[in-house]
Design a protein around this motif. Structure first.
Motif, short mmCIF file in Angstrom:
data_model
loop_
_atom_site.label_atom_id
_atom_site.label_comp_id
_atom_site.label_asym_id
_atom_site.label_seq_id
_atom_site.Cartn_x
_atom_site.Cartn_y
_atom_site.Cartn_z
N SER A 4 -20.58 5.00 4.94
CA SER A 4 -19.47 4.93 3.99
C SER A 4 -19.74 3.82 2.99
N GLY A 5 -19.56 4.17 1.73
CA GLY A 5 -19.80 3.22 0.67
C GLY A 5 -18.54 2.48 0.27
N PRO A 6 -18.66 1.61 -0.73
CA PRO A 6 -17.50 0.84 -1.18
C PRO A 6 -16.38 1.71 -1.73
N LYS A 7 -16.74 2.87 -2.31
CA LYS A 7 -15.72 3.77 -2.86
C LYS A 7 -14.84 4.35 -1.74
N GLU A 8 -15.49 4.77 -0.66
CA GLU A 8 -14.75 5.34 0.47
C GLU A 8 -13.90 4.26 1.14
N HIS A 9 -14.44 3.08 1.25
CA HIS A 9 -13.69 1.96 1.83
C HIS A 9 -12.45 1.65 1.00
N LYS A 10 -12.61 1.68 -0.31
CA LYS A 10 -11.48 1.42 -1.21
C LYS A 10 -10.42 2.52 -1.08
N LEU A 11 -10.86 3.77 -0.92
CA LEU A 11 -9.94 4.88 -0.76
C LEU A 11 -9.11 4.70 0.51
N TRP A 12 -9.77 4.39 1.63
CA TRP A 12 -9.05 4.22 2.89
C TRP A 12 -8.12 3.00 2.85
N LYS A 13 -8.54 1.98 2.17
CA LYS A 13 -7.69 0.80 2.00
C LYS A 13 -6.44 1.17 1.20
N GLY A 14 -6.61 1.98 0.16
CA GLY A 14 -5.48 2.44 -0.65
C GLY A 14 -4.54 3.33 0.15
N ILE A 15 -5.10 4.24 0.93
CA ILE A 15 -4.28 5.12 1.77
C ILE A 15 -3.48 4.29 2.77
N PHE A 16 -4.14 3.32 3.40
CA PHE A 16 -3.46 2.45 4.36
C PHE A 16 -2.31 1.70 3.68
#
Length: 164
Positions: A4-16
């Motif tokens: 998982s890259g930074p983009k996916e990490h940012k997406l999950w952080k936003g969803i959370f």
């Protein structure tokens, strides 16, 4: 398996963040309405002292915030002058007190929808006082949201009866 890259990490952080905000606001709304609209005690009295609730809210918030700030080990020096924080705090206390008082007369969802009406005055204030620039589309969306919420709050019976 792909990492998982930074983009996916940012997406999950936003969803959370979104799920967290929505969940806590839902619980907050239910608890607010419950404490203000349900009678308590042997005499079945309604809660009268909104300012006490605001006081409890602010004490708890201050304690939790202080704990997080101390745990973060970041500098705790204010960026803006302290009096500006005080003005915002007084405004917030008055607003919250009025919010609790309003729950004695209207439901939490109606109150939340009515808050949408503040979008236009805040935008006008920002334009006149702070020289902020908003696009025409921003004003249009703010107007449409305010109009939609106003219609929903003011004419629920008419809309419901027209549906059948």
């Amino acid at each position: 398996m792909a990492e998982s890259g930074p983009k996916e990490h940012k997406l999950w952080k936003g969803i959370f963040a979104v799920v967290g905000i929505m969940t806590t606001l839902l619980i907050y709304g239910i608890l607010q309405e419950k404490i203000m609209r349900i009678p308590y005690g042997p005499n079945k009295e309604f809660f009268k002292y909104s300012l006490f609730l605001v006081f409890c809210n602010r004490i708890t918030t201050s304690a939790v915030s202080a704990g997080f700030l101390l745990a973060s080990k970041k500098a705790l020096e204010p960026v803006a002058p302290v009096y500006k924080y005080c003005l915002i705090s007084v405004s917030n206390i008055l607003t919250t007190t009025c919010q609790y008082e309003a729950l004695k007369y209207v439901s939490f969802p109606v109150q939340t929808l009515a808050k949408c009406a503040k979008m236009l005055p805040v935008m006008v204030w920002g334009t006149l006082i702070m020289q902020k620039r908003y696009k025409g589309l921003d004003y249009l969306f703010a107007f449409l949201v305010t109009l939609g919420c106003s219609i929903f709050i003011l004419y629920p019976v008419i809309i419901f009866s027209l549906a059948f």
